[in-house]
Design an enzyme around this catalytic site. Structure first.
Site, PDB file in Angstrom:
ATOM      1  N   CYS A 148       0.803  -1.223   0.000  1.00  0.00           N
ATOM      2  CA  CYS A 148       0.000   0.000   0.000  1.00  0.00           C
ATOM      3  C   CYS A 148       0.838   1.276   0.000  1.00  0.00           C
ATOM      4  CB  CYS A 148      -0.946  -0.004   1.195  1.00  0.00           C
ATOM      5  SG  CYS A 148      -1.992  -1.467   1.225  1.00  0.00           S
ATOM      6  N   HIS A 157      -3.175   7.744   6.291  1.00  0.00           N
ATOM      7  CA  HIS A 157      -3.359   6.406   5.728  1.00  0.00           C
ATOM      8  C   HIS A 157      -4.771   5.929   6.066  1.00  0.00           C
ATOM      9  CE1 HIS A 157      -2.136   2.675   3.961  1.00  0.00           C
ATOM     10  NE2 HIS A 157      -2.316   1.998   5.085  1.00  0.00           N
ATOM     11  N   GLU A 200      -1.693   4.993  13.871  1.00  0.00           N
ATOM     12  CA  GLU A 200      -1.375   6.229  13.156  1.00  0.00           C
ATOM     13  C   GLU A 200      -1.625   7.452  14.037  1.00  0.00           C
ATOM     14  OE1 GLU A 200      -1.888   8.256   8.736  1.00  0.00           O
ATOM     15  OE2 GLU A 200      -3.282   6.686   9.348  1.00  0.00           O
ATOM     16  N   LYS A 244      -9.970   7.624   2.297  1.00  0.00           N
ATOM     17  CA  LYS A 244     -10.388   6.221   2.146  1.00  0.00           C
ATOM     18  C   LYS A 244     -11.804   6.006   2.660  1.00  0.00           C
ATOM     19  CE  LYS A 244      -5.811   3.993   2.333  1.00  0.00           C
ATOM     20  NZ  LYS A 244      -4.928   5.139   2.629  1.00  0.00           N
ATOM     21  N   HIS A 273      -9.995   1.670  -0.085  1.00  0.00           N
ATOM     22  CA  HIS A 273      -8.534   1.546  -0.064  1.00  0.00           C
ATOM     23  C   HIS A 273      -8.071   1.098  -1.445  1.00  0.00           C
ATOM     24  CE1 HIS A 273      -4.518   0.963   1.011  1.00  0.00           C
ATOM     25  NE2 HIS A 273      -4.633   0.251   2.117  1.00  0.00           N
ATOM     26  N   PHE A 333       1.718  -3.508   3.955  1.00  0.00           N
ATOM     27  CA  PHE A 333       2.072  -4.824   4.466  1.00  0.00           C
ATOM     28  C   PHE A 333       3.587  -5.022   4.336  1.00  0.00           C
ATOM     29  CE2 PHE A 333      -2.179  -7.290   3.693  1.00  0.00           C
ATOM     30  CZ  PHE A 333      -2.797  -6.486   4.621  1.00  0.00           C
TER      31      PHE A 333
END
Length: 412
Positions: free
Chosen positions: A163, A303, A314, A335, A340, A399
């Site tokens: 991502c 994010h 975050e 998002k 996403h 990831f």
């Protein structure tokens, strides 16, 4: 040698619309792009919703006979790149072609083509697999095909960091221009994996929201009732170039790329470090690269995936970097509306951050009805907010613990 770098074009293909203006209008209006999956039968799936791109016609960018040669994520990339180039007014000619590059990535790549050709292999045998299967689905074909179609002969690269993919693509492009390897680069990312296997895989991880009866309310970053992210798709691609190069040709200068940061959590294959360590180091690296203080930042496009652990990590990281200034920051997760976009998220959200700086508007975080007590910052809930933005930060975390942060600001 370090040269100043600016953004001169943005191309967006998203669940909110085809094109930058259509997407921006949807974001500012607080409209969700999520809905029931229409691409395939989701019977038996625990998750039956996603944020699909709607109304995209590849025939607007490809000859009919070429459409089947390339996967959907390549279609999106070409469309977004051509939009960005058109806005930029960049002309790629024989005399400047080797000074223009392409750096476009994807987190997962051509799953529609992979699944279709696998089915063909099983049902009709190996001789019926398409000769375009490999070149049409590999991750670097977005960058390669944009290079071929535009004639750009400079650096031709692809990133693949989950991502963080397209944030890293833009960071790489920034470095190439700063150090003189190119004068202009078409950079970003594309993704199109709303197909049976990726949906099943993410659902098996319990990473996705199962709010199937309310898809528009399923992506709810920082909300107490969040239960996972909503898969999205699309592309976010920008034209960035050296400042004086842009000025000489009279290009529209939308914002300046001020700095970038990268880091690794070195913690877990899919979960962020609980103390926000990797994100803290990434944001601090971006500020150091830009030679900015935390107090210089006005807005963070976070994010903000709507996962229980990610959102809190975050928030902890933002507090760790910005201290008391964290409560003065405007923060939002687009998002909540786009879903996403996985490998395309960083490019899409970087483009949105540029627009926020350029237009003086912060897109909202929708569905933030009951903030988690640990998520106690200003997430610009429900409605867009007009405000002057000197500097915006775009966060992308992936990831494998890979992190990318980009800072943009008004050009002076």
């Amino acid at each position: 040698m370090s040269r100043r770098v600016v953004v001169t074009g943005i191309g967006l293909v998203s669940p909110l619309g085809i094109g930058t203006d259509a997407t921006w209008e949807g974001l500012v209006a607080g409209r969700s792009g999520a809905g029931p999956i229409t691409r395939f039968d989701t019977e038996g799936y625990s998750v039956r919703i996603a944020a699909e791109v709607k109304g995209f016609d590849p025939g607007a960018w490809f000859e009919h006979k070429e459409i089947k040669k390339f996967d959907t994520f390549v279609h999106y990339a070409v469309a977004a790149a051509e939009m960005a180039i058109a806005q930029s007014g960049l002309e790629i000619r024989e005399d400047n072609a080797d000074r223009v590059g392409t750096v476009i990535g994807s987190g997962i790549g051509g799953f529609p083509m992979i699944e279709n050709n696998h089915q063909t292999l099983l049902e009709r045998g190996p001789r019926r697999v398409s000769p375009f299967f490999i070149p049409g689905s590999i991750i670097n074909m977005c960058s390669g095909l944009v290079s071929i179609r535009t004639g750009a002969k400079g650096p031709n690269m692809a990133t693949c960091t989950a991502c963080s993919t397209s944030a890293h693509a833009i960071s790489d492009a920034l470095l190439y221009i700063r150090h003189g390897y190119a004068d202009a680069i078409i950079a970003g990312g594309s993704e199109a994996v709303i197909t049976p296997m990726p949906l099943a895989g993410f659902a098996s991880m319990r990473a996705l929201s199962t709010r199937n009866d309310e898809p528009e309310r399923a992506s709810r970053p920082w909300d107490r009732d969040r239960d996972g992210f909503v898969m999205g798709e699309g592309a976010g691609i920008v034209v960035i170039e050296e400042l004086e190069h842009a000025r000489r040709r009279g290009a529209p200068i939308l914002a300046e790329v001020l700095g970038f940061g990268m880091s690794s959590d070195a913690f877990h294959i899919s979960a962020p470090s609980e103390d926000g360590d990797g994100a803290i180091r990434c944001m601090r690296a971006a500020l150091a690269d830009a030679r900015l203080n935390p107090e210089d930042v006005d807005y963070i496009n976070a994010h903000g995936t709507s996962t229980p652990s990610g959102d809190i990590a975050e928030t902890i990281a933002i507090k760790g970097v910005f201290g008391d200034h964290a409560r003065k920051l405007m923060i939002s997760s687009t998002k909540s509306m786009s879903g996403h976009l996985l490998g395309a998220a960083g490019g899409f959200e970087f483009g949105v951050s540029v627009l926020a700086v350029n237009r003086g508007v912060v897109p909202p975080t929708i569905n933030l009805d009951s903030p988690d007590p640990e998520n106690d910052l200003d997430y610009v809930a429900h409605q867009a907010r007009e405000a002057p933005i000197r500097v915006a930060l775009s966060n992308s975390f992936g990831f494998g613990g890979t992190n990318g942060c980009l800072l943009v600001g008004a050009t002076v």
